[in-house]
Design an enzyme around this catalytic site. Structure first.
Site, PDB file in Angstrom:
ATOM      1  N   SER A 133       0.817  -1.201   0.000  1.00 37.04           N
ATOM      2  CA  SER A 133       0.000   0.000   0.000  1.00 37.04           C
ATOM      3  C   SER A 133       0.860   1.263   0.000  1.00 37.04           C
ATOM      4  O   SER A 133       1.643   1.461  -0.921  1.00 37.04           O
ATOM      5  CB  SER A 133      -0.948  -0.054   1.203  1.00 37.04           C
ATOM      6  OG  SER A 133      -2.095   0.705   0.978  1.00 37.04           O
ATOM      7  N   ASP A 180      -0.838  -4.784  -3.402  1.00 45.00           N
ATOM      8  CA  ASP A 180      -2.191  -4.233  -3.390  1.00 45.00           C
ATOM      9  C   ASP A 180      -2.267  -2.707  -3.384  1.00 45.00           C
ATOM     10  O   ASP A 180      -2.950  -2.113  -2.544  1.00 45.00           O
ATOM     11  CB  ASP A 180      -2.994  -4.795  -2.217  1.00 45.00           C
ATOM     12  CG  ASP A 180      -4.477  -4.900  -2.570  1.00 45.00           C
ATOM     13  OD1 ASP A 180      -4.780  -5.320  -3.699  1.00 45.00           O
ATOM     14  OD2 ASP A 180      -5.330  -4.539  -1.739  1.00 45.00           O
ATOM     15  N   HIS A 232      -7.070  -6.422   2.098  1.00 41.57           N
ATOM     16  CA  HIS A 232      -6.044  -5.504   1.608  1.00 41.57           C
ATOM     17  C   HIS A 232      -4.643  -5.910   2.064  1.00 41.57           C
ATOM     18  O   HIS A 232      -3.678  -5.794   1.314  1.00 41.57           O
ATOM     19  CB  HIS A 232      -6.399  -4.103   2.113  1.00 41.57           C
ATOM     20  CG  HIS A 232      -5.472  -3.026   1.670  1.00 41.57           C
ATOM     21  ND1 HIS A 232      -5.048  -2.877   0.361  1.00 41.57           N
ATOM     22  CD2 HIS A 232      -4.890  -2.015   2.366  1.00 41.57           C
ATOM     23  CE1 HIS A 232      -4.238  -1.825   0.279  1.00 41.57           C
ATOM     24  NE2 HIS A 232      -4.135  -1.297   1.467  1.00 41.57           N
TER      25      HIS A 232
END
Length: 350
Positions: free
Chosen positions: A154, A179, A306
């Protein structure tokens, strides 16, 4: 721990129904809660020492900045892990324990997170975080840099891409982004302040915070949450409760620069690349074209949230090790099969 989906790519359907996302964070489980005693035990913290071998504080010269790292393994290339916004280096604990037989893992607490202490914890500009990573690497390895595989989740994925794009790490041997995709990240930014403000802000105990992260869907692996969540918190004496260590809502001025131009920077990095996604809807046009042209490897990891590295650590570790093996990345860079190093041939045979 970051209920904002780490200030990055939310699934498209979540973006369209923001209220659903927020209410999901506070949803009451359908099954009746277990007795208090077993609940407390179920969500009690786990010691990171079962997974990493040691921790170190890296002091940066000519500053008061001290960066905290967790280290595992003694051989192979260095898998240098960068967590997302609101998480810490312990986000990689379970996967590190699976990788450390074949690689060295270093997981950094970024500025404003975990046990790292800096002169300005709110300066999360991409340039500052890139410089932090380079400064830590320089202090750790001086003039003897091993082969490095940058892994970023991220927000940390953005930092990893920007570090790679600078092309100042001669021993960089691979780049793995977890992700985060520019298109979805940019479109999700407008929702982030509301999502941050709607997440639970105060916890009476660490166990309650761990329980909330799992039941709210931020993390799907209870063991990982028990390791990683405690260092995302700090005790507030005035409020007599636990609050978040990182003040993400006060860093909004930097969010856009984390992700703007990310796809092009990712594709331009001259090392082998792997993109791990929790859903194909996150691919933007630039990456779709790049993937069709074979410029990077992409794997969609099903049945995960996530935080792929936390939710399915065994699968995550296998993907990283396969990437290293497939690209023949050894302790000093690309290893050519059949070519033995002098230091190896001089060792006694057992």
């Amino acid at each position: 721990m970051d209920s904002s989906e780490n200030l990055t790519a939310l699934p498209e359907e979540d973006l369209e129904n923001e209220q659903e996302v927020i209410s999901a964070f506070n949803s009451v489980p359908q099954r009746p809660p277990p007795p208090a005693q077993s609940s407390l035990h179920k969500y009690s913290p786990l010691d990171w020492k079962q997974y990493f071998d040691r921790e170190e504080d890296i002091s940066i010269p000519d500053s008061n900045d001290v960066f905290h790292v967790y280290i595992a393994g003694t051989e192979g290339p260095v898998v240098f892990c960068l967590h997302g916004g609101g998480y810490t280096g312990l986000s990689f604990a379970l996967s590190a324990s699976k990788m450390k037989e074949k690689a060295r893992i270093v997981a950094l607490d970024l500025r404003g997170h975990g046990k790292t202490s800096t002169e300005n914890d709110l300066n999360l500009s991409i340039e500052t975080m890139c410089n932090d990573v380079l400064a830590v690497l320089k202090e750790m390895y001086r003039d003897n840099f091993p082969a490095i595989v940058l892994v970023g989740h991220s927000m940390g994925g953005s930092v990893a891409v920007h570090v790679a794009a600078k092309k100042v790490l001669p021993s960089l041997a691979g780049l793995i982004v977890v992700d985060v995709v520019e298109g979805t990240a940019m479109s999700s930014l407008v929702h982030m302040q509301k999502i941050l403000s709607n997440r639970m802000q105060h916890f009476s105990s660490i166990e309650k915070a761990i329980e909330w992260s799992v039941k709210g869907g931020t993390l799907r692996n209870i063991d990982s949450a028990r390791i990683s969540v405690p260092t995302t918190l700090k005790y507030d004496d005035s409020k007599k409760c636990y609050v978040y260590r990182s003040l993400l809502q006060e860093t909004e001025q930097y969010w856009r620069e984390w992700y703007e131009g990310l796809s092009e920077k990712f594709l331009s990095s001259p090392v082998p690349k792997l993109l791990l996604l929790a859903g194909t809807d996150r691919l933007d046009r630039t990456l779709t074209i790049g993937q069709m042209q074979g410029k990077f490897q992409m794997v969609v990891v099903r049945h995960t949230g996530h935080a792929i590295q936390e939710d399915v650590p065994d699968e995550f570790a296998a993907l990283v090790l396969n990437f290293i093996s497939r690209n023949r990345i050894g302790p000093h860079g690309v290893e050519i099969p059949g070519l033995r190093r002098p230091s190896q041939t001089s060792q006694p045979q057992h």
